[in-house]
Design a protein around this motif. Structure first.
Motif, short mmCIF file in Angstrom:
data_model
loop_
_atom_site.label_atom_id
_atom_site.label_comp_id
_atom_site.label_asym_id
_atom_site.label_seq_id
_atom_site.Cartn_x
_atom_site.Cartn_y
_atom_site.Cartn_z
N THR A 56 0.71 -1.27 0.18
CA THR A 56 0.09 0.07 0.04
C THR A 56 0.98 0.76 -0.17
O THR A 56 0.44 2.51 -0.37
CB THR A 56 -1.30 0.59 1.16
OG1 THR A 56 -1.93 -0.99 0.89
CG2 THR A 56 -1.86 1.28 1.19
N THR A 57 1.26 1.46 0.84
CA THR A 57 3.14 2.81 0.88
C THR A 57 3.37 2.99 -0.19
O THR A 57 3.78 4.04 -0.94
CB THR A 57 3.51 2.46 2.42
OG1 THR A 57 2.61 1.82 3.25
CG2 THR A 57 4.35 3.40 2.03
N ARG A 59 2.64 1.43 -3.05
CA ARG A 59 1.32 2.81 -4.80
C ARG A 59 1.24 4.37 -3.40
O ARG A 59 1.10 4.86 -4.81
CB ARG A 59 0.36 1.91 -3.88
CG ARG A 59 -0.95 1.66 -5.53
CD ARG A 59 -1.84 0.77 -4.59
NE ARG A 59 -1.22 -1.04 -4.96
CZ ARG A 59 -1.47 -1.38 -3.95
NH1 ARG A 59 -3.07 -1.46 -2.74
NH2 ARG A 59 -1.41 -3.18 -4.12
N THR A 60 1.47 3.96 -3.34
CA THR A 60 0.81 6.15 -2.40
C THR A 60 2.11 6.45 -2.64
O THR A 60 2.00 8.32 -3.61
CB THR A 60 0.74 5.65 -0.87
OG1 THR A 60 -0.22 5.15 -0.22
CG2 THR A 60 1.09 7.41 -0.34
#
Ligand code: FAD
Length: 290
Positions: A56-57, A59-60
């Motif tokens: 997720t990070t 992607r962020t």
């Protein structure tokens, strides 16, 4: 020096634990875009963070326009687990990974996984994915704490390169001689890939001592004594830390280090203060102006 010779700055983040921390991470990362990082990396499994947190990070940070590189450790994982993670990263267009052994959390004695060392993971990534990924590996100028001796640790580092690693990031250190000695010995063995020094900003005395005990990094006596003398005076610790780490970084760059990899601890303040102090030549001004 051309712009392509500009020292490569990279930044390391860890997956945030909650929404407020995620918001702080995005704010810090946006500020640090001014440093023109060549890539940013996101730790995996360290400090109890989850695999999903890393993805997720990544992607962020990719959405902010950075090349983002997930760390991937093999300890405790099966080949199938690793294959699935790598395939998912490839499907998202991720082109760089930091390949590590990792450490089993204490109490998880038995299940070490199917791959034993980071070199096994590097070989696995090359077998499965060919040249899709740029592979970074870890290097230890002051020796990995579990290594039998500096020579065998260097052999083990070289094996990772021989099996396909493209570049390396070191454990942090405060004695530049340890770094240059390691690079010299690696090059004497035929290692030609860039070995980028990992830089730990000094912002918190207790935390620095705890991290350093865990990873085997030496905090020189003079630094420990100065930090102890500041007691709870956080501003003096930060200011001293910026001066010490700026001098270290400048020494490293002036003597040929190919870049700097900042362990940002998800905070922009110290890495940016250090970066602003550094003389990176005309290219810094050109990049900052672009
Ligand atoms: P390896 O290269 O496998 O080495 C581990 C030890 O085994 C060394 O002592 C080495 O000498 C020895 N060894 C290697 N191969 C052999 C062999 N064939 N025979 C005998 N001995 C051998 N940890 C995390 O959990 N998540 C992270 O995201 C993370 N990111 C990191 C990023 C960087 C830049 C660095 C420097 C460390 C990071 N770590 C992370 C910590 C790392 O996982 C630990 O230091 C771990 O103990 C070793 O990982 P490695 O990849 O260096 O292992």
């Amino acid at each position: 020096m051309s712009v392509t010779d500009t020292p490569a700055i990279s930044l390391e983040f860890f997956p945030p634990r909650d929404i407020a921390a995620a918001e702080r991470l995005v704010r810090a990362a946006k500020q640090m875009l001014a440093m023109h990082p060549r890539y940013v990396s996101v730790t995996f499994g360290a400090g109890g963070s989850t695999r999903a947190g890393t993805a997720t990070t990544v992607r962020t940070l990719s959405n902010l326009g950075c090349e983002a590189a997930p760390h991937l450790s093999c300890v405790g994982s099966t080949r199938d687990d690793l294959r699935a993670i790598l395939a998912a990263y490839k499907a998202e267009g991720i082109k760089r990974v930091v390949a590590l052994r990792g450490d089993l959390p204490s109490g998880m004695g038995g299940d070490a996984g199917e791959l034993r060392y980071a070199s096994d993971l590097v070989a696995f990534i090359r077998e499965e994915m060919g040249d899709w990924f740029h592979i970074e590996v870890a290097a230890y100028p002051e020796m990995h704490p579990q290594a039998a001796n500096p020579e065998s640790d260097l052999d083990n580092f070289k094996r990772k390169v021989d099996l396909g690693a493209d570049s390396a990031i070191t454990q942090y250190f405060f004695n530049p001689d340890a770094y240059f000695d390691f690079v010299d010995r690696a090059q004497a063995r035929g290692v030609t890939v860039p070995i980028v020094p990992g830089i730990m900003p000094i912002t918190n005395h207790t935390q620095l001592m705890r991290f350093s005990d865990m990873c085997g990094a030496e905090v020189p006596r003079w630094i420990r004594l100065r930090l102890a003398s500041f007691g709870d005076d956080k501003a003096s610790i930060r200011s001293f830390g910026v001066d010490v780490v700026t001098a270290l970084c400048q020494n490293l760059l002036d003597n040929g280090a190919p870049g700097l990899h900042f362990y940002s601890l998800n905070s922009a303040e110290a890495p940016m203060a250090i970066w602003k102090n550094l003389d990176l030549g005309g290219e810094k001004r050109a990049l900052a102006a672009s």
